[in-house]
Design a protein around this motif. Structure first.
Motif, PDB file in Angstrom:
ATOM      1  N   PRO A  74      -6.575 135.179  39.944  1.00 23.06           N
ATOM      2  CA  PRO A  74      -7.762 134.808  39.164  1.00 23.06           C
ATOM      3  C   PRO A  74      -8.746 133.957  39.962  1.00 23.06           C
ATOM      4  O   PRO A  74      -9.963 134.129  39.839  1.00 23.06           O
ATOM      5  N   ARG A  75      -8.223 133.036  40.798  1.00 20.18           N
ATOM      6  CA  ARG A  75      -9.117 132.193  41.595  1.00 20.18           C
ATOM      7  C   ARG A  75      -9.872 133.037  42.622  1.00 20.18           C
ATOM      8  O   ARG A  75     -11.071 132.840  42.862  1.00 20.18           O
ATOM      9  N   LEU A  98     -10.548 136.231  42.341  1.00 23.11           N
ATOM     10  CA  LEU A  98     -11.496 137.088  41.620  1.00 23.11           C
ATOM     11  C   LEU A  98     -12.757 136.316  41.254  1.00 23.11           C
ATOM     12  O   LEU A  98     -13.879 136.847  41.336  1.00 23.11           O
ATOM     13  N   GLU A  99     -12.581 135.050  40.900  1.00 20.90           N
ATOM     14  CA  GLU A  99     -13.740 134.213  40.574  1.00 20.90           C
ATOM     15  C   GLU A  99     -14.634 134.037  41.800  1.00 20.90           C
ATOM     16  O   GLU A  99     -15.867 134.128  41.709  1.00 20.90           O
ATOM     17  N   VAL A 100     -14.032 133.802  42.962  1.00 15.37           N
ATOM     18  CA  VAL A 100     -14.802 133.674  44.206  1.00 15.37           C
ATOM     19  C   VAL A 100     -15.517 134.991  44.518  1.00 15.37           C
ATOM     20  O   VAL A 100     -16.689 135.006  44.902  1.00 15.37           O
ATOM     21  N   HIS A 148     -16.533 137.237  42.461  1.00 13.69           N
ATOM     22  CA  HIS A 148     -17.647 137.430  41.524  1.00 13.69           C
ATOM     23  C   HIS A 148     -18.813 136.500  41.838  1.00 13.69           C
ATOM     24  O   HIS A 148     -19.952 136.943  42.014  1.00 13.69           O
ATOM     25  N   THR A 149     -18.524 135.214  41.894  1.00 15.30           N
ATOM     26  CA  THR A 149     -19.607 134.231  41.958  1.00 15.30           C
ATOM     27  C   THR A 149     -20.235 134.117  43.337  1.00 15.30           C
ATOM     28  O   THR A 149     -21.447 133.910  43.452  1.00 15.30           O
ATOM     29  N   VAL A 178     -10.508 129.870  48.622  1.00 10.42           N
ATOM     30  CA  VAL A 178      -9.552 129.536  47.557  1.00 10.42           C
ATOM     31  C   VAL A 178      -8.586 128.438  48.011  1.00 10.42           C
ATOM     32  O   VAL A 178      -8.306 127.486  47.268  1.00 10.42           O
TER      33      VAL A 178
END
Length: 617
Positions: A11-12, A14-16, A18-19, A63
Motif C-alpha cells: 500500500p505504501r 502504491l501511494e508513492v 500514485h502521488t 518508501v
C-alpha cells in the motif's frame, strides 16, 4: 509494454506510485520486485528497455527509511536523471567527476543529513575511501546497481569498475540490493549473480519481447542512400539514432544527412567532451534530431520518443544489437530497428576477431557472439523468434518483422558452394598471393579482368563455371558461407578467403547447403528537395482531428516549458501522457490529475499551463 501486475502491491508503494509518479498501477513484475526490496530483500531484475526498471528502485527508495544509492555508469546523464526526479518533487543528487568541490560538498551534506531521497554514484567512486566513509555516515535505504550487465567480462559492455561492487554486500550486509539490466543471456545472468553475490536474491526475468519494434535487416547496397530512403519515406521529422562502426563513418554520415536537409549530429569518443555534451543535450531536448554515433552513445538514454534505430554496420553481438535497438520506442509506440548488412561486414568482423588481443578463449567468445549475430541476419525464420531464443525465451512468429511480412525464399546452394570452394582450393596453390571475394567471383563469372588474366587464372578449371548466377548472387553465396563458418578469412588483414574444417563436408557432398535467395537490388533513391522530410509528429497520426490539434498545442507548450527550465521535453511530460490529455481534454485540474503520468508535483507545477494549452489560450 508489460501488462499490469497481478501481484498485490505494498500500500505504501502504491501511494508513492500514485502521488509521485502519477501511475494507476504497477506493471508486470514491478509490484513483486518493489515489495521484495521494500521488505529488505535482494533482487536481480532482467527487464527490457522501456519496461519500467527505474521504478523498481525509485519507489522503494521513497518508501524505505534513508537514501537510495544508485550505482550507474552514465555520468553524462546523471544531471538529466536528477532533473527528471526533481520535476516529480523527488529530492535527488549525484556525485561524479564533473562536479566542483563545492557541489560535491553540498550533495554530501544533504546525504548525511538525510534530506536526499536518491543519490547517484559512478562505480569508480566506490574505489575512493572517502566515498565509502561517506556512505558509512549516512542512512542507506538500498543499493541499486543499474546496467548490471557491465559486470560481465564476456558481455558487450564490460566496465572493470563493476567488478568491485561486491563490496556493497560485504561492507553493508543488511542493506538490500537490486541489480537491473535490460540485456543478459543466461550466461551473463549467471555471471551477474556470481560477481555481485546475488545467488540467493530473488531473480525476476521479464519477457525480452518489444512487440512495438519492427526488426528489419536489409542487403547492404549504398547504405547511406538506403538510410536516407528510410528516413524520408517512413520517419520524416522523427528522432532516431544511426550507429556506425568508425568515427570517420559517423562524421561523414552526419554530414551527408545534414546536406540532405535532415538535422543530424555526430557523436563518438574522439570528439571534444564539450561537443559530445552539447550534441547529446540537443538530441535529448529538441524534437526530430537524428544522432549518428558509435556505440559510445546510447546507454541510459531515456528519451521515450526515439522512433528508429538504424545500423549501417554489423553489430558485434546479439546482446549489443538488442541493447542498441531497444533505445527505440520506449513509449510503446511503433518503432523501427533497421540494419544494412553485407559481405564486407562479415569479412571485416572476422578479421577484427583474428587480429584482436587476447587468448584463444577470448577469441572463441568473440566468434560465438558474431556467429549468433550472423545467424540472426541470415535466418529465413521470424527475426523476433530468433532474437528472443538467444535470450532463452520461446515465442511464436510475430508477423511484424521483415521475414514474417515478406518471407524469404531458399534454394539448394550446394553446387554453387562447391564451385566457390573449389576455386579457393585452386587459388591456395598460388603461395604468396592474396585473393578476396571480388577476384573469386570474377573467376567464376569468367571475367577476363587485367588481374585474372595477368595471374593466368583464365586457365583454372573453375573459370567461367558460375555464369548461372549474377555478381550479387555470388557475393551472397560468399557471405552466407562465411556466416556459417564454411569459408574463412585470413587473420593477416588482407581479407583473403580460405577453407575451414566445414569446407571438406561441402566439397565431398556430405553436407547440403541451403541458401537464402538474394533480394533484387533496388533502384537508387531519387533525391528529394533540400529540407524534405519535415512533417507533423507521428504520435498524432491515429488521433481524431480535434485531438491531434490539441496534441500539437500541448507539444508546443511542452517545448517552450522545457526550454525555459533547461530540461529535456520528456522530463515535463511524455508523448503518451500528452496523447491521453489530448483525448480526454480535461477542463479542470481534478480531471487532469486522473491522467496516467500526472503526479501531484507535476499537477501543481504544470496544471494551469496544460489546461490553457488544451483550451487553445
Amino acid at each position: 509494454m508489460l501488462p499490469a501486475s497481478s501481484a498485490p502491491a505494498d500500500p505504501r508503494a502504491l501511494e508513492v506510485l500514485h502521488t509521485v509518479f502519477g501511475y494507476p498501477a504497477f506493471r508486470g513484475d514491478q509490484a513483486e520486485i518493489v515489495s521484495t526490496v521494500v521488505g529488505g530483500g535482494d533482487a536481480l531484475v532482467l527487464m527490457p528497455t522501456g519496461g519500467g526498471k527505474s521504478l523498481c528502485y525509485q519507489v522503494p527508495s521513497l518508501v524505505r527509511n534513508g537514501v537510495g544509492v544508485v550505482v550507474s555508469p552514465l555520468i553524462a546523464l546523471m544531471q538529466d536523471q536528477v532533473d527528471a526526479l526533481s520535476a516529480l518533487g523527488v529530492k535527488a543528487g549525484f556525485l561524479n567527476s564533473t562536479q566542483s568541490w563545492e557541489q560535491r560538498r553540498e550533495v554530501e551534506a544533504a546525504f548525511v543529513d538525510g534530506t536526499l531521497d536518491l543519490l547517484y554514484l559512478a562505480p569508480e567512486r566506490l574505489r575512493v575511501p572517502e566515498t565509502l566513509a561517506l556512505l558509512d555516515r549516512g542512512d542507506v535505504a538500498l543499493f541499486a546497481i543499474d546496467e548490471a550487465h557491465c559486470v560481465s567480462q564476456w558481455g558487450h559492455d564490460f566496465r572493470p569498475d563493476y567488478l568491485g561492487l561486491s563490496i556493497l554486500h560485504e561492507r553493508w550486509p543488511s542493506v538490500p540490493r537490486v541489480a537491473l539490466t535490460a540485456t543478459a543471456t543466461e550466461t551473463t545472468h549467471r555471471e551477474i549473480a556470481t560477481r555481485l553475490q546475488l545467488e540467493d536474491a530473488r531473480h525476476f526475468v521479464a519477457s525480452f519481447d518489444r512487440p512495438n519494434i519492427q526488426y528489419r535487416i536489409a542487403p547492404k547496397d549504398n547504405p547511406r542512400a538506403q538510410l536516407l530512403d528510410l528516413l524520408r519515406t517512413e520517419h520524416p521529422g522523427d528522432a532516431g539514432i544511426v550507429y556506425c562502426l568508425s568515427r570517420n563513418s559517423v562524421e561523414q554520415t552526419a554530414e551527408h544527412l545534414v546536406a540532405q536537409g535532415i538535422p543530424a549530429l555526430p557523436y563518438h569518443a574522439g570528439l571534444p567532451a564539450h561537443v559530445r555534451a552539447a550534441n547529446q543535450s540537443r538530441f535529448l531536448r529538441e524534437d526530430g534530431i537524428v544522432m549518428v554515433a558509435t556505440i559510445a552513445f546510447g546507454m541510459g538514454i531515456d528519451k521515450p520518443d526515439v522512433r528508429f534505430v538504424a545500423h549501417l554496420d554489423l553489430p558485434k553481438s546479439v546482446e549489443g544489437y538488442y541493447q542498441e535497438t531497444g533505445r527505440a520506442g520506449r513509449d510503446g509506440q511503433p518503432s523501427t530497428a533497421w540494419l544494412a548488412y553485407g559481405l564486407q561486414d562479415v569479412v571485416q568482423q572476422r578479421r577484427m576477431i583474428d587480429q584482436s588481443e587476447g587468448d584463444a578463449s577470448h577469441k572463441r567468445a568473440l566468434s560465438a557472439h558474431l556467429d549468433a549475430m550472423l545467424a540472426l541476419c541470415e535466418t529465413v525464420e521470424c527475426r523476433r523468434v530468433q532474437l528472443l531464443s538467444y535470450f532463452g525465451e520461446d515465442s511464436n512468429p510475430c508477423g511484424n518483422c521483415d521475414t514474417c511480412l515478406a518471407p524469404p525464399e531458399t534454394w539448394d546452394g550446394t553446387v554453387a558452394a562447391q564451385k566457390l570452394l573449389s576455386t579457393v582450393v585452386r587459388l591456395e596453390r598460388d603461395r604468396g598471393q592474396r585473393y578476396g571475394a571480388g577476384h573469386l567471383v570474377d573467376i567464376l563469372l569468367g571475367k577476363e579482368t587485367p588481374r585474372v588474366t595477368q595471374l593466368g587464372h583464365t586457365s583454372l578449371s573453375t573459370f567461367g563455371i558460375g555464369s548461372d548466377l549474377s555478381d550479387g548472387e555470388w557475393r551472397g553465396v560468399v557471405r552466407q558461407l562465411l556466416a556459417r563458418g564454411l569459408l574463412g578469412v585470413d587473420g593477416e588483414g588482407y581479407g583473403t578467403l580460405q577453407l575451414t574444417e566445414g569446407s571438406a563436408e561441402v566439397l565431398s557432398g556430405a553436407r547440403e547447403v541451403r541458401l537464402r535467395k538474394e533480394a533484387p537490388k533496388r533502384g537508387r533513391t531519387r533525391s528529394a528537395s533540400k529540407g524534405a522530410g519535415k512533417s507533423g509528429s507521428k504520435a498524432a497520426v491515429d488521433l481524431d482531428s480535434t485531438a491531434a490539434e490539441v496534441f500539437e498545442r500541448l507539444r508546443a507548450w511542452r517545448a517552450a516549458t522545457a526550454k525555459e527550465a533547461g530540461v529535456p521535453a520528456y522530463v515535463v511530460f511524455h508523448d503518451a501522457t500528452l496523447r491521453d490529455i489530448a483525448v480526454l481534454r480535461p477542463g479542470s485540474t481534478d480531471e487532469l490529475g486522473t491522467v496516467s503520468g500526472v503526479g501531484a508535483a507535476k499537477l501543481e507545477k504544470f496544471g494551469e499551463g496544460v489546461l490553457e494549452a488544451v483550451r487553445g489560450e
